[in-house]
Design a protein around this motif. Sequence first.
Motif, PDB file in Angstrom:
ATOM      1  N   ALA A 379       0.863  -1.182   0.000  1.00  0.00           N
ATOM      2  CA  ALA A 379       0.000   0.000   0.000  1.00  0.00           C
ATOM      3  C   ALA A 379       0.892   1.222   0.000  1.00  0.00           C
ATOM      4  O   ALA A 379       2.069   1.164   0.374  1.00  0.00           O
ATOM      5  CB  ALA A 379      -0.918   0.008   1.224  1.00  0.00           C
ATOM      6  N   GLY A 380       0.369   2.343  -0.455  1.00  0.00           N
ATOM      7  CA  GLY A 380       1.148   3.576  -0.492  1.00  0.00           C
ATOM      8  C   GLY A 380       0.422   4.631  -1.283  1.00  0.00           C
ATOM      9  O   GLY A 380      -0.809   4.718  -1.264  1.00  0.00           O
ATOM     10  N   GLU A 381       1.213   5.425  -2.034  1.00  0.00           N
ATOM     11  CA  GLU A 381       0.626   6.498  -2.825  1.00  0.00           C
ATOM     12  C   GLU A 381       1.483   6.757  -4.049  1.00  0.00           C
ATOM     13  O   GLU A 381       2.675   6.434  -4.088  1.00  0.00           O
ATOM     14  CB  GLU A 381       0.504   7.781  -1.991  1.00  0.00           C
ATOM     15  N   THR A 382       0.882   7.347  -5.082  1.00  0.00           N
ATOM     16  CA  THR A 382       1.640   7.777  -6.248  1.00  0.00           C
ATOM     17  C   THR A 382       2.352   9.075  -5.904  1.00  0.00           C
ATOM     18  O   THR A 382       1.789   9.959  -5.257  1.00  0.00           O
ATOM     19  CB  THR A 382       0.713   7.979  -7.460  1.00  0.00           C
ATOM     20  N   ALA A 386       0.007  12.030  -4.763  1.00  0.00           N
ATOM     21  CA  ALA A 386      -0.315  11.509  -3.428  1.00  0.00           C
ATOM     22  C   ALA A 386      -1.642  10.743  -3.395  1.00  0.00           C
ATOM     23  O   ALA A 386      -2.279  10.630  -2.343  1.00  0.00           O
ATOM     24  CB  ALA A 386      -0.348  12.637  -2.395  1.00  0.00           C
ATOM     25  N   PRO A 388      -3.735   7.540  -2.980  1.00  0.00           N
ATOM     26  CA  PRO A 388      -3.434   6.263  -2.327  1.00  0.00           C
ATOM     27  C   PRO A 388      -3.730   5.069  -3.221  1.00  0.00           C
ATOM     28  O   PRO A 388      -4.559   5.139  -4.126  1.00  0.00           O
ATOM     29  CB  PRO A 388      -4.343   6.281  -1.104  1.00  0.00           C
ATOM     30  N   PHE A 389      -3.036   3.967  -2.947  1.00  0.00           N
ATOM     31  CA  PHE A 389      -3.296   2.720  -3.659  1.00  0.00           C
ATOM     32  C   PHE A 389      -3.054   1.558  -2.700  1.00  0.00           C
ATOM     33  O   PHE A 389      -2.344   1.678  -1.703  1.00  0.00           O
ATOM     34  CB  PHE A 389      -2.390   2.564  -4.885  1.00  0.00           C
ATOM     35  N   THR A 390      -3.653   0.423  -3.021  1.00  0.00           N
ATOM     36  CA  THR A 390      -3.326  -0.853  -2.401  1.00  0.00           C
ATOM     37  C   THR A 390      -3.151  -1.860  -3.523  1.00  0.00           C
ATOM     38  O   THR A 390      -3.668  -1.678  -4.624  1.00  0.00           O
ATOM     39  CB  THR A 390      -4.436  -1.342  -1.446  1.00  0.00           C
ATOM     40  N   LEU A 409       5.635   5.084  -7.594  1.00  0.00           N
ATOM     41  CA  LEU A 409       4.942   4.849  -6.327  1.00  0.00           C
ATOM     42  C   LEU A 409       5.884   4.931  -5.135  1.00  0.00           C
ATOM     43  O   LEU A 409       7.073   4.634  -5.248  1.00  0.00           O
ATOM     44  CB  LEU A 409       4.305   3.444  -6.324  1.00  0.00           C
ATOM     45  N   ALA A 412       4.116   2.352   1.799  1.00  0.00           N
ATOM     46  CA  ALA A 412       3.921   2.859   3.162  1.00  0.00           C
ATOM     47  C   ALA A 412       5.178   2.719   3.996  1.00  0.00           C
ATOM     48  O   ALA A 412       5.395   3.504   4.939  1.00  0.00           O
ATOM     49  CB  ALA A 412       2.759   2.119   3.819  1.00  0.00           C
ATOM     50  N   GLY A 437      -8.272   0.568  -6.133  1.00  0.00           N
ATOM     51  CA  GLY A 437      -8.587   1.679  -5.241  1.00  0.00           C
ATOM     52  C   GLY A 437      -9.287   2.801  -5.990  1.00  0.00           C
ATOM     53  O   GLY A 437      -8.827   3.252  -7.047  1.00  0.00           O
ATOM     54  N   GLN A 440      -7.127   6.061  -6.627  1.00  0.00           N
ATOM     55  CA  GLN A 440      -6.093   5.907  -7.656  1.00  0.00           C
ATOM     56  C   GLN A 440      -6.697   5.876  -9.052  1.00  0.00           C
ATOM     57  O   GLN A 440      -6.214   6.520  -9.984  1.00  0.00           O
ATOM     58  CB  GLN A 440      -5.300   4.631  -7.396  1.00  0.00           C
TER      59      GLN A 440
END
Length: 486
Positions: A379-382, A386, A388-390, A409, A412, A437, A440
Motif C-alpha cells: 500500500a502507499g501512494e503515487t 499523493a 493512495p493505492f493498495t 509509487l 507505506a 482503489g 487511484q
Amino acid sequence: MLQGTGSSVGKSLLVAGLARALTRRGLRVRPFKPQNMSNNAAVTADGGEIGRAQALQARAAGVEPSVHMNPVLLKPQSEVGAQVVVQGRVHATARAREYQAMKPSLLPFVLDSFERLRGEADVVLVEGAGSASEINLRAGDIANMGFARATGTPVVVVGDIDRGGVIAALVGTHAVLPPEDAALVCGFIVNRMRGDLSLFAEGMAQIAARTGWAPLGLVPHFGGARRLPAEDAMDLADHLPRRRGNGGTDGACRIAVPVLPRIANFDDLDPLAAEPEVDLLMLRPGMALPGNVDLVILAGSKATIADLAALRAEGWDTDILAHHRRGGRVLGLCGGYQMLGRRIADPEGVEGPAAEVPGLGLLAVETVLRGDKRLARVAGETLADAAPFTGYEIHIGRSSGADTARPLLRFADGRVDGAVSADGRVAGTYVHGFFDGDAQRRAWLARLGAAAAPDGHGAAVEAALDGLATHLEQYLKVDELLRMLR
C-alpha cells in the motif's frame, strides 16, 4: 465438491455464490481447490500465492485468503510446461508429462491443506479442475475424483448448457466414470441457461433418468458475473470485451490492451472495464492499435520475453511507438513494465530458454530475471499526486536504470517502485491491483479527461456476490446440497 463436465462450465462462480449464500446463513465456510491452473494469482496475507478464483471465493465467505485454499497452483509458462506452486511457494517447473509423474507426491500437501480448512469450518466447498471424465488422467489424480475418493467427499457434476450438448456431456460423464468414482456422485447442476427454463425441464428429467443423479438445479445465466474477476485467460473474450462508455462520445477515454499469449493477472483491468466513461479495447491477434487511444496498457505476463516476441510478431511494437510519438500515454504493469525498458535478460532461464532481448525502449530501465519471487501485499501512494493505492507484488526480476530515479509509487514503508519517463507519458510498476482503489483510478481517469463512477469498485464486487448468492438460492436446491454434506 463441484466437478465439471469440462473447463469453464462455471464451477468457480458457483462456489463463490454458494460461499456467500451459506455464509449469510451463519455458517463458517471455506473454499478449497486442490489443483488449479491459472496465471491469474492472488497474494495471501502470509506471502504465498493462490488462484485468483479462490481469493474471490474467500471474499465471498468473508475470510482472508489462505495458501491452503489452493495448495497446488500450476502457472503455465509455455505450451507444454508450467511453474508448480505448492502451498503458496514455487516447488518446481515441470512439463506436462513430468507433472503427471509428480502428482502422487503432491497429494499429502493437498490432504494437509484440506484437513486444516476442515478443522476451522462448518462447510468446505471444493472445486474440481477441468473435467471429471478425463479418465486418461485418472491415475494419480489429485484434482477431481482422486481427491474425492481420498477424502470421501460427495460430488456434484456441473454442465454448461450455453456451450451446447449438455445432456451428452453429463450422461457421457456418468458413462465413463469407474463404478467406485460414480458412487460418490450424488447430483448434477445445469448452468448458464438462457431463456425459458421450462424448455429444458424434459432435459433435466432425461439426465436424471439416465444417470440416477439428483437434479439440483437449472441455473440461468447471471449477468452480474461480469463484475467479478475471471479466472482464465480463455474467459477474456466474454469477461472483458470492448466496452464503450457514452456511446463513444468525446467524454469517453479510450484504453487499449494487447492480449498476449501468457497474459497474467488480467483482473487488474476489471475496475477500468466497469467504468462507464472508459472504452476498453482488448486487442486480439490480427487487430491493429487504433490511432485515437488515450492510453495503452501492457498487462502482466508469465513469460515476459516470449510475450514480447509475440507482441513484435503482431506489429504492436510499431503501433505503440507510433502512439507514443503522437503524444499518447503508456503504462506497463509488472511484465508489461519490463517490456517497456531497454533490455530484458533471463540468464538462468527462469521463464524459458536463457536469453537477452531488447525491450521497447520507452523507459530507461533494464531488467534481469533472477532471484526469488517477490510475493507481498503493498500500500502507499503515487508520488505525482499523493493518490493512495493498495495492491500486491508477484514477480521475479529486478529493474534498474535512469528512469527509476523518477519512481511512480512510494510504499507505506518508504520504499519506492516503478519508473516514469522524462516526458511523463510512460510509466511502469510491479504492483498489481493498482486500479482497484477508487482514489487511484479516479486520478488516472482525470488525467485522461474522464470521470470515475461514483460507486466504488469494491462495493460493486460485493453487490455482485450478494446478487449471485440470491440468484443461486432461487435456482439451486441449497437445502438439499446441505443434506448431502458429510
